[in-house]
Design a protein around this motif. Structure first.
Motif, PDB file in Angstrom:
ATOM      1  N   ALA A  16       0.785   7.028  -2.586  1.00  7.73           N
ATOM      2  CA  ALA A  16       1.888   6.576  -1.729  1.00  7.73           C
ATOM      3  C   ALA A  16       1.778   5.062  -1.590  1.00  7.73           C
ATOM      4  O   ALA A  16       0.683   4.508  -1.711  1.00  7.73           O
ATOM      5  N   PRO A  17       2.890   4.379  -1.315  1.00  9.63           N
ATOM      6  CA  PRO A  17       2.842   2.928  -1.128  1.00  9.63           C
ATOM      7  C   PRO A  17       2.206   2.573   0.223  1.00  9.63           C
ATOM      8  O   PRO A  17       2.137   3.414   1.130  1.00  9.63           O
ATOM      9  N   PRO A  18       1.739   1.332   0.380  1.00  7.99           N
ATOM     10  CA  PRO A  18       1.117   0.912   1.643  1.00  7.99           C
ATOM     11  C   PRO A  18       1.984   1.200   2.879  1.00  7.99           C
ATOM     12  O   PRO A  18       1.463   1.592   3.929  1.00  7.99           O
ATOM     13  N   GLU A  19       3.301   1.030   2.744  1.00  6.41           N
ATOM     14  CA  GLU A  19       4.206   1.234   3.892  1.00  6.41           C
ATOM     15  C   GLU A  19       4.175   2.673   4.397  1.00  6.41           C
ATOM     16  O   GLU A  19       4.523   2.938   5.547  1.00  6.41           O
ATOM     17  N   GLN A  20       3.776   3.596   3.556  1.00  6.54           N
ATOM     18  CA  GLN A  20       3.718   5.008   3.939  1.00  6.54           C
ATOM     19  C   GLN A  20       2.366   5.370   4.554  1.00  6.54           C
ATOM     20  O   GLN A  20       2.251   6.367   5.249  1.00  6.54           O
ATOM     21  N   ILE A  21       1.358   4.549   4.327  1.00  4.26           N
ATOM     22  CA  ILE A  21       0.007   4.772   4.868  1.00  4.26           C
ATOM     23  C   ILE A  21      -0.175   4.030   6.186  1.00  4.26           C
ATOM     24  O   ILE A  21      -0.808   4.530   7.118  1.00  4.26           O
ATOM     25  N   TRP A  22       0.369   2.839   6.263  1.00  2.00           N
ATOM     26  CA  TRP A  22       0.193   1.945   7.422  1.00  2.00           C
ATOM     27  C   TRP A  22       0.433   2.626   8.769  1.00  2.00           C
ATOM     28  O   TRP A  22      -0.389   2.472   9.684  1.00  2.00           O
ATOM     29  N   PRO A  23       1.521   3.382   8.958  1.00  2.00           N
ATOM     30  CA  PRO A  23       1.765   3.986  10.277  1.00  2.00           C
ATOM     31  C   PRO A  23       0.637   4.922  10.734  1.00  2.00           C
ATOM     32  O   PRO A  23       0.386   5.051  11.929  1.00  2.00           O
ATOM     33  N   TRP A  24      -0.032   5.564   9.776  1.00  2.00           N
ATOM     34  CA  TRP A  24      -1.150   6.452  10.133  1.00  2.00           C
ATOM     35  C   TRP A  24      -2.311   5.652  10.692  1.00  2.00           C
ATOM     36  O   TRP A  24      -2.983   6.083  11.627  1.00  2.00           O
ATOM     37  N   LEU A  25      -2.577   4.475  10.135  1.00  2.04           N
ATOM     38  CA  LEU A  25      -3.665   3.628  10.617  1.00  2.04           C
ATOM     39  C   LEU A  25      -3.347   3.028  11.981  1.00  2.04           C
ATOM     40  O   LEU A  25      -4.204   2.956  12.853  1.00  2.04           O
ATOM     41  N   VAL A  26      -2.105   2.595  12.150  1.00 10.20           N
ATOM     42  CA  VAL A  26      -1.690   1.942  13.391  1.00 10.20           C
ATOM     43  C   VAL A  26      -1.831   2.874  14.598  1.00 10.20           C
ATOM     44  O   VAL A  26      -2.151   2.433  15.689  1.00 10.20           O
ATOM     45  N   GLN A  27      -1.636   4.155  14.406  1.00  5.20           N
ATOM     46  CA  GLN A  27      -1.677   5.074  15.544  1.00  5.20           C
ATOM     47  C   GLN A  27      -3.063   5.680  15.786  1.00  5.20           C
ATOM     48  O   GLN A  27      -3.241   6.494  16.686  1.00  5.20           O
ATOM     49  N   ALA A  28      -4.070   5.273  15.016  1.00  2.00           N
ATOM     50  CA  ALA A  28      -5.419   5.822  15.160  1.00  2.00           C
ATOM     51  C   ALA A  28      -6.040   5.443  16.506  1.00  2.00           C
ATOM     52  O   ALA A  28      -5.718   4.420  17.090  1.00  2.00           O
ATOM     53  N   GLY A  29      -6.929   6.292  16.965  1.00  2.00           N
ATOM     54  CA  GLY A  29      -7.677   6.005  18.190  1.00  2.00           C
ATOM     55  C   GLY A  29      -7.901   7.263  18.992  1.00  2.00           C
ATOM     56  O   GLY A  29      -7.147   8.237  18.866  1.00  2.00           O
ATOM     57  N   LEU A  30      -8.943   7.256  19.798  1.00  2.00           N
ATOM     58  CA  LEU A  30      -9.336   8.446  20.537  1.00  2.00           C
ATOM     59  C   LEU A  30      -8.260   8.970  21.479  1.00  2.00           C
ATOM     60  O   LEU A  30      -7.972  10.149  21.486  1.00  2.00           O
ATOM     61  N   ASP A 101      -4.217  -2.041  -0.930  1.00  3.79           N
ATOM     62  CA  ASP A 101      -3.847  -2.761  -2.144  1.00  3.79           C
ATOM     63  C   ASP A 101      -2.907  -1.903  -2.985  1.00  3.79           C
ATOM     64  O   ASP A 101      -3.314  -0.847  -3.482  1.00  3.79           O
ATOM     65  N   PRO A 102      -1.644  -2.340  -3.152  1.00 12.67           N
ATOM     66  CA  PRO A 102      -0.707  -1.569  -3.970  1.00 12.67           C
ATOM     67  C   PRO A 102      -1.110  -1.604  -5.441  1.00 12.67           C
ATOM     68  O   PRO A 102      -1.604  -2.609  -5.939  1.00 12.67           O
ATOM     69  N   CYS A 103      -0.898  -0.485  -6.117  1.00 10.95           N
ATOM     70  CA  CYS A 103      -1.177  -0.362  -7.554  1.00 10.95           C
ATOM     71  C   CYS A 103       0.151  -0.302  -8.309  1.00 10.95           C
ATOM     72  O   CYS A 103       1.188   0.051  -7.745  1.00 10.95           O
ATOM     73  N   SER A 104       0.111  -0.617  -9.577  1.00 19.63           N
ATOM     74  CA  SER A 104       1.336  -0.683 -10.376  1.00 19.63           C
ATOM     75  C   SER A 104       2.034   0.669 -10.519  1.00 19.63           C
ATOM     76  O   SER A 104       3.231   0.717 -10.769  1.00 19.63           O
ATOM     77  N   ASP A 105       1.326   1.769 -10.337  1.00 21.14           N
ATOM     78  CA  ASP A 105       1.927   3.100 -10.473  1.00 21.14           C
ATOM     79  C   ASP A 105       2.535   3.626  -9.168  1.00 21.14           C
ATOM     80  O   ASP A 105       2.946   4.777  -9.090  1.00 21.14           O
ATOM     81  N   GLY A 106       2.575   2.785  -8.123  1.00 21.19           N
ATOM     82  CA  GLY A 106       3.148   3.197  -6.842  1.00 21.19           C
ATOM     83  C   GLY A 106       2.130   3.742  -5.863  1.00 21.19           C
ATOM     84  O   GLY A 106       2.451   3.999  -4.712  1.00 21.19           O
ATOM     85  N   SER A 107       0.897   3.904  -6.306  1.00 19.46           N
ATOM     86  CA  SER A 107      -0.159   4.362  -5.404  1.00 19.46           C
ATOM     87  C   SER A 107      -0.765   3.160  -4.685  1.00 19.46           C
ATOM     88  O   SER A 107      -0.360   2.016  -4.919  1.00 19.46           O
ATOM     89  N   THR A 108      -1.720   3.422  -3.814  1.00 18.81           N
ATOM     90  CA  THR A 108      -2.382   2.373  -3.034  1.00 18.81           C
ATOM     91  C   THR A 108      -3.875   2.632  -3.030  1.00 18.81           C
ATOM     92  O   THR A 108      -4.318   3.768  -2.881  1.00 18.81           O
ATOM     93  N   ARG A 109      -4.630   1.570  -3.177  1.00 17.60           N
ATOM     94  CA  ARG A 109      -6.077   1.665  -2.991  1.00 17.60           C
ATOM     95  C   ARG A 109      -6.325   1.328  -1.528  1.00 17.60           C
ATOM     96  O   ARG A 109      -6.075   0.211  -1.082  1.00 17.60           O
ATOM     97  N   LEU A 110      -6.763   2.341  -0.758  1.00 13.86           N
ATOM     98  CA  LEU A 110      -7.045   2.188   0.670  1.00 13.86           C
ATOM     99  C   LEU A 110      -8.538   1.942   0.819  1.00 13.86           C
ATOM    100  O   LEU A 110      -9.356   2.768   0.426  1.00 13.86           O
ATOM    101  N   ILE A 111      -8.884   0.787   1.363  1.00 13.99           N
ATOM    102  CA  ILE A 111     -10.281   0.376   1.482  1.00 13.99           C
ATOM    103  C   ILE A 111     -10.629   0.211   2.960  1.00 13.99           C
ATOM    104  O   ILE A 111      -9.888  -0.417   3.717  1.00 13.99           O
ATOM    105  N   SER A 112     -11.760   0.761   3.343  1.00 17.10           N
ATOM    106  CA  SER A 112     -12.269   0.639   4.699  1.00 17.10           C
ATOM    107  C   SER A 112     -13.670   0.047   4.631  1.00 17.10           C
ATOM    108  O   SER A 112     -14.501   0.503   3.843  1.00 17.10           O
ATOM    109  N   ARG A 113     -13.921  -0.982   5.436  1.00 14.03           N
ATOM    110  CA  ARG A 113     -15.262  -1.592   5.470  1.00 14.03           C
ATOM    111  C   ARG A 113     -15.699  -1.738   6.917  1.00 14.03           C
ATOM    112  O   ARG A 113     -14.997  -2.349   7.719  1.00 14.03           O
ATOM    113  N   VAL A 114     -16.855  -1.176   7.196  1.00 11.16           N
ATOM    114  CA  VAL A 114     -17.459  -1.313   8.520  1.00 11.16           C
ATOM    115  C   VAL A 114     -18.717  -2.161   8.363  1.00 11.16           C
ATOM    116  O   VAL A 114     -19.562  -1.881   7.512  1.00 11.16           O
ATOM    117  N   ARG A 115     -18.801  -3.190   9.186  1.00 12.32           N
ATOM    118  CA  ARG A 115     -19.992  -4.057   9.210  1.00 12.32           C
ATOM    119  C   ARG A 115     -20.445  -4.165  10.655  1.00 12.32           C
ATOM    120  O   ARG A 115     -19.634  -4.402  11.544  1.00 12.32           O
TER     121      ARG A 115
END
Length: 156
Positions: A16-30, A101-115
């Protein structure tokens, strides 16, 4: 950040494109839509949302992503560049970065980093150790569930 004592990068490709993933991240939280992981462990047994919740889409720099049952304690949003990246946390202590990160095939590489930098004499050391030992399973489950939700349900 000084050298982190915990540094974990996880990634998944989402059909899915980033715009379709973003709303799921924005609403995260306990006390928000949950973490899309093991709800019994990270959402007080309440099921994480399986739909986009419009009233939870207004996350901004300075807001808290809640991690406590009262919704008052958590990670402040440090930066947002919708729908490309978001950083939660406190620089020099713990940060959680999301990158889409959007990919040329319309997918997205979703990366999470915790430090994180442990403070061995702090009361938060228990949280830090839980983070260390639970991160692999919890983050994997969250990424898989975010992928499934974004691919099958989309943003509506």
């Amino acid at each position: 950040m000084l050298r982190p004592t915990f540094n974990a990068t996880r990634a998944i490709t989402v059909g899915a494109p980033p715009e379709q993933i973003w709303p799921w991240l924005v609403q995260a939280g306990l006390t928000r839509a949950g973490w899309c992981s093991y709800d019994i462990l990270d959402n007080l047994g309440r099921p994480s949302a399986r739909r986009i919740i419009p009233e939870l889409q207004k996350l901004a720099v300075g807001d808290i992503v809640p991690m406590s049952p009262d919704g008052k304690h958590g990670m402040p949003v440090q930066a947002m560049d919708a729908p490309k990246s978001m950083i939660w946390g406190t620089p020099g202590d713990t940060t959680w970065t999301w990158q889409l990160d959007p990919c040329s095939d319309g997918s997205t590489r979703l990366i999470s980093r915790v430090r994180s930098r442990y403070r061995w004499l702090s009361p938060t050391i228990a949280f830090s150790l839980l983070l260390e030992f639970g991160d692999f399973w919890m983050m994997r489950k969250m990424l898989l569930n975010l992928r499934d939700r974004a691919e099958s349900i989309g943003s509506g």
